[in-house]
Motif scaffolding. Structure first.
Motif, PDB file in Angstrom:
ATOM      1  N   THR A   1       0.833  -1.205   0.000  1.00 18.31           N
ATOM      2  CA  THR A   1       0.000   0.000   0.000  1.00 18.31           C
ATOM      3  C   THR A   1       0.872   1.260   0.000  1.00 18.31           C
ATOM      4  N   THR A   2       0.176   2.409  -0.017  1.00 13.53           N
ATOM      5  CA  THR A   2       0.848   3.708  -0.107  1.00 13.53           C
ATOM      6  C   THR A   2       0.525   4.515   1.141  1.00 13.53           C
ATOM      7  N   GLN A   3       1.526   5.110   1.759  1.00  9.54           N
ATOM      8  CA  GLN A   3       1.219   6.078   2.809  1.00  9.54           C
ATOM      9  C   GLN A   3       1.277   7.460   2.156  1.00  9.54           C
ATOM     10  N   GLY A   4       0.476   8.387   2.679  1.00  4.00           N
ATOM     11  CA  GLY A   4       0.381   9.700   2.046  1.00  4.00           C
ATOM     12  C   GLY A   4      -0.756   9.699   1.037  1.00  4.00           C
ATOM     13  N   GLY A   5      -0.871  10.785   0.299  1.00  3.68           N
ATOM     14  CA  GLY A   5      -1.966  10.927  -0.667  1.00  3.68           C
ATOM     15  C   GLY A   5      -2.776  12.177  -0.376  1.00  3.68           C
ATOM     16  N   VAL A   6      -3.982  12.229  -0.924  1.00  2.00           N
ATOM     17  CA  VAL A   6      -4.833  13.427  -0.753  1.00  2.00           C
ATOM     18  C   VAL A   6      -5.208  13.565   0.723  1.00  2.00           C
ATOM     19  N   ILE A   7      -4.969  14.745   1.282  1.00  2.67           N
ATOM     20  CA  ILE A   7      -5.207  14.899   2.725  1.00  2.67           C
ATOM     21  C   ILE A   7      -6.703  14.870   3.031  1.00  2.67           C
ATOM     22  N   LEU A   8      -7.020  14.225   4.158  1.00  2.00           N
ATOM     23  CA  LEU A   8      -8.440  14.058   4.507  1.00  2.00           C
ATOM     24  C   LEU A   8      -9.099  15.378   4.890  1.00  2.00           C
ATOM     25  N   LYS A   9      -8.273  16.345   5.306  1.00  2.00           N
ATOM     26  CA  LYS A   9      -8.851  17.644   5.723  1.00  2.00           C
ATOM     27  C   LYS A   9      -9.614  18.298   4.588  1.00  2.00           C
ATOM     28  N   GLU A  10      -9.268  17.964   3.360  1.00  2.00           N
ATOM     29  CA  GLU A  10      -9.932  18.592   2.199  1.00  2.00           C
ATOM     30  C   GLU A  10     -11.184  17.847   1.766  1.00  2.00           C
ATOM     31  N   ILE A  11     -11.537  16.795   2.536  1.00  2.00           N
ATOM     32  CA  ILE A  11     -12.656  15.932   2.134  1.00  2.00           C
ATOM     33  C   ILE A  11     -13.761  15.985   3.191  1.00  2.00           C
ATOM     34  N   ASP A  12     -14.987  16.079   2.724  1.00  2.00           N
ATOM     35  CA  ASP A  12     -16.133  16.057   3.630  1.00  2.00           C
ATOM     36  C   ASP A  12     -16.424  14.600   4.002  1.00  2.00           C
ATOM     37  N   GLU A  13     -16.313  14.286   5.300  1.00  2.00           N
ATOM     38  CA  GLU A  13     -16.427  12.876   5.697  1.00  2.00           C
ATOM     39  C   GLU A  13     -17.831  12.302   5.489  1.00  2.00           C
ATOM     40  N   LYS A  14     -18.825  13.166   5.347  1.00  2.00           N
ATOM     41  CA  LYS A  14     -20.200  12.660   5.188  1.00  2.00           C
ATOM     42  C   LYS A  14     -20.379  11.966   3.836  1.00  2.00           C
ATOM     43  N   ASN A  15     -19.671  12.486   2.825  1.00  2.00           N
ATOM     44  CA  ASN A  15     -19.911  11.943   1.482  1.00  2.00           C
ATOM     45  C   ASN A  15     -18.646  11.769   0.638  1.00  2.00           C
ATOM     46  N   MET A  16     -17.482  12.025   1.224  1.00  2.00           N
ATOM     47  CA  MET A  16     -16.185  11.910   0.547  1.00  2.00           C
ATOM     48  C   MET A  16     -16.019  12.945  -0.583  1.00  2.00           C
ATOM     49  N   GLU A  17     -16.749  14.040  -0.483  1.00  2.00           N
ATOM     50  CA  GLU A  17     -16.665  15.082  -1.512  1.00  2.00           C
ATOM     51  C   GLU A  17     -15.555  16.076  -1.188  1.00  2.00           C
ATOM     52  N   SER A  18     -14.919  16.556  -2.232  1.00  2.00           N
ATOM     53  CA  SER A  18     -13.873  17.561  -2.046  1.00  2.00           C
ATOM     54  C   SER A  18     -14.508  18.905  -1.710  1.00  2.00           C
ATOM     55  N   TYR A  19     -13.940  19.614  -0.723  1.00  2.00           N
ATOM     56  CA  TYR A  19     -14.445  20.961  -0.422  1.00  2.00           C
ATOM     57  C   TYR A  19     -14.080  21.910  -1.566  1.00  2.00           C
ATOM     58  N   LYS A  20     -12.888  21.650  -2.143  1.00  2.00           N
ATOM     59  CA  LYS A  20     -12.364  22.552  -3.163  1.00  2.00           C
ATOM     60  C   LYS A  20     -13.125  22.429  -4.480  1.00  2.00           C
ATOM     61  N   TYR A  21     -13.452  21.202  -4.830  1.00  2.00           N
ATOM     62  CA  TYR A  21     -14.146  20.939  -6.098  1.00  2.00           C
ATOM     63  C   TYR A  21     -15.465  20.217  -5.816  1.00  2.00           C
ATOM     64  N   PRO A  22     -16.536  20.942  -5.521  1.00  2.00           N
ATOM     65  CA  PRO A  22     -17.814  20.260  -5.301  1.00  2.00           C
ATOM     66  C   PRO A  22     -18.145  19.380  -6.509  1.00  2.00           C
ATOM     67  N   GLY A  23     -18.686  18.188  -6.210  1.00  2.00           N
ATOM     68  CA  GLY A  23     -19.000  17.247  -7.294  1.00  2.00           C
ATOM     69  C   GLY A  23     -17.881  16.260  -7.556  1.00  2.00           C
ATOM     70  N   MET A  24     -16.741  16.480  -6.892  1.00  2.00           N
ATOM     71  CA  MET A  24     -15.598  15.570  -7.074  1.00  2.00           C
ATOM     72  C   MET A  24     -15.388  14.796  -5.768  1.00  2.00           C
ATOM     73  N   TYR A  25     -15.351  13.480  -5.872  1.00  2.00           N
ATOM     74  CA  TYR A  25     -15.303  12.617  -4.685  1.00  2.00           C
ATOM     75  C   TYR A  25     -14.052  11.750  -4.730  1.00  2.00           C
ATOM     76  N   PHE A  26     -13.670  11.242  -3.576  1.00  2.00           N
ATOM     77  CA  PHE A  26     -12.466  10.406  -3.488  1.00  2.00           C
ATOM     78  C   PHE A  26     -12.752   9.134  -2.697  1.00  2.00           C
ATOM     79  N   ALA A  27     -12.110   8.047  -3.097  1.00  2.00           N
ATOM     80  CA  ALA A  27     -12.244   6.804  -2.331  1.00  2.00           C
ATOM     81  C   ALA A  27     -10.998   5.952  -2.503  1.00  2.00           C
ATOM     82  N   GLY A  28     -10.641   5.233  -1.443  1.00  2.00           N
ATOM     83  CA  GLY A  28      -9.563   4.243  -1.513  1.00  2.00           C
ATOM     84  C   GLY A  28      -8.179   4.795  -1.209  1.00  2.00           C
TER      85      GLY A  28
END
Ligand SMILES: Cc1cc2nc3c(=O)[nH]c(=O)nc-3n(C[C@H](O)[C@H](O)[C@H](O)COP(=O)(O)OP(=O)(O)OC[C@H]3O[C@@H](n4cnc5c(N)ncnc54)[C@H](O)[C@@H]3O)c2cc1C
Length: 421
Positions: free
Chosen positions: A367-394
């Motif tokens: 696996t990989t340590q590091g990556g997109v920081i969770l602070k930029e992601i809304d935990e309710k739906n995994m959506e990016s705060y910066k880019y609404p409509g863009m989600y992250f998983a895994g």
């Protein structure tokens, strides 16, 4: 095919564990509402789920009955664990049961009952296709653009696809042979995402130990203590079986501590692992016990006498350091010498030092340590705060799990949440 004029509902980048789960949950929620989903998976390799099919030595350890915050390593560990708890191991097991994958458990580690990892890939693939997902393979995404609320992704073959929503499930940089070359991080960085520098995790470690040649192939149970700079500055401990190879050490405890060692080395610090081969016996007790066994054996060769207690390759390596001949009996030595050497031997067995000089790289990491920081992601739906409509998983996110099914659990949980939203 240039799909640029069709605006899909959702595009998912990457058809691994998280991508397949996201596609399933995105389609299912629509089909439950009597609607048909318009979801597209863009997968860089010639098939989806290549890494998923290789997990758990081909058996897929897909989750674990034991769950704790510490199993999920991240700069935002509390947030990672809150996310896990919103679709936890029990919900995951019951989710897979409901789509026909029953699980079996060994010491908390959960596997599909048929013990074939590709079950997950094949079943999820069939399910998502039948729910309306279009899977396009050999589509390596090289660029992402958002204009007037529409995401357009461009692939290396110059085709492009547009959608109102985008789910990034492109994994990390570990095991690039399965399609995860980490290039997604450059694309995301260009878009302005904050990325913690990706480094390998769950991998073997290199060492300059002089014993490696003799110990190549030896497996030993022990307690491993990772230290930073000084031997008394222990930063991580775990017991289990370790494996020596020509250039390093591996085994579950080493994989689990590898991310910490890699970070110490990256910070320019020295580090090493102390191996305790008798973790249940104190030093004095061990010394007394070894003395009594050796001395009571009279004419017996010391090495042979001890080989029931200590792996003989390890014993031979350690005997080279102390003034005792493997094939001689205790009678050959005077009592003071033998007691002294047994003390030295006991100390080595309780605290065998292995300097860490590097890691075995992304090629050999799980696996990989590091990556997109969770602070930029809304935990309710995994959506990016910066880019609404863009989600992250895994694995693309800054969370790396321990050995034991935690990385897949993270992929299932986040894929499920992102897809539903
Ligand atoms: C050998 C091995 C064994 C493992 N065993 C286990 C285990 O038993 N249990 C466990 O919990 N974890 C295990 N892991 C870790 C686990 O497999 C991963 O953490 C998990 O698969 C991550 O899921 P993901 O969907 O985020 O990424 P992945 O499964 O890596 O999927 C990402 C997908 O995205 C695609 N992709 C990447 N970049 C692009 C791009 N630019 N455009 C289009 N597609 C792209 C890739 O081809 C890939 O198919 C193992 C890993 C390895 C290497």
């Amino acid at each position: 095919m240039d799909n640029s004029r069709t605006i899909h509902d959702k595009i998912i980048i990457g058809g691994g564990a998280a991508g397949l789960m996201a596609a399933y949950s995105a389609c299912k929620i629509r089909s439950d509402a009597g609607d048909v989903a318009d979801v597209v998976i863009l997968e860089g390799k010639e098939n989806v789920g290549k890494k998923l099919s290789a997990t758990g030595n081909g058996k897929c350890n897909f989750t674990n009955m034991y769950q704790d915050k510490s199993c999920y390593r991240s700069d935002s560990q509390d947030k990672a664990y809150r996310i896990i708890n919103s679709f936890d191991n029990k919900k995951t097991i019951s989710f897979f049961y409901n789509i026909g994958i029953m699980s079996t458990e060994r010491k908390g580690y959960c596997y599909p009952i048929g013990e074939q990892a590709r079950t997950f890939r094949d079943v999820l693939k069939e399910r998502v296709i039948s729910l309306g997902t279009a899977i396009f393979t050999e589509k390596r995404v090289v660029d992402i653009d958002k204009t007037e609320g529409i995401f357009t992704v461009t692939c290396s073959d110059s085709t492009s696809y547009s959608a109102r929503k985008l789910i990034v499930c492109a994994g990390g940089a570990a095991a690039p042979v399965f399609g995860t070359d980490g290039s997604i991080f450059n694309i995301l960085e260009k878009m302005g995402f904050n990325i913690i520098k990706p480094k390998p995790a769950l991998c073997g470690l290199k060492t300059d130990s002089k014993y490696l040649k003799q110990l190549d192939g030896v497996r030993l149970k022990c307690k491993c203590s990772l230290y930073s700079e000084k031997e008394d500055n222990i930063i991580y401990q775990e017991s289990g079986e370790i494996i020596f190879s020509k250039n390093g050490i591996s085994g579950i405890p080493i994989l689990n501590l590898s991310r910490f060692a890699i970070n110490e080395l990256a910070d320019g610090k020295k580090c090493g692992v102390l191996l305790d081969f008798f973790p249940d016996m104190g030093l004095h007790k061990l010394k007394d016990y070894l003395s009594s066994v050796i001395i009571s054996c009279g004419d017996g060769a010391i090495g042979v006498v001890l080989s029931a207690l200590i792996n003989d390759k390890l014993l031979k390596a350690l005997f080279k350091e102390i003034d005792i001949d493997y094939d001689s009996s205790a009678k050959v030595y005077d009592v003071r010498t033998i007691r002294n050497e047994i003390k030295k031997l006991s100390e080595k067995l309780k605290s065998f030092n292995v300097n860490i000089t590097g890691d075995t790289g992304f090629e050999n990491a799980q696996t990989t340590q590091g990556g997109v920081i969770l602070k930029e992601i809304d935990e309710k739906n995994m959506e990016s705060y910066k880019y609404p409509g863009m989600y992250f998983a895994g694995e693309v996110l800054d969370v790396d799990g321990m050995c034991g099914g935690y990385n897949l659990q993270w992929a299932w949980t986040t894929g499920y949440i992102a897809g539903r939203n």
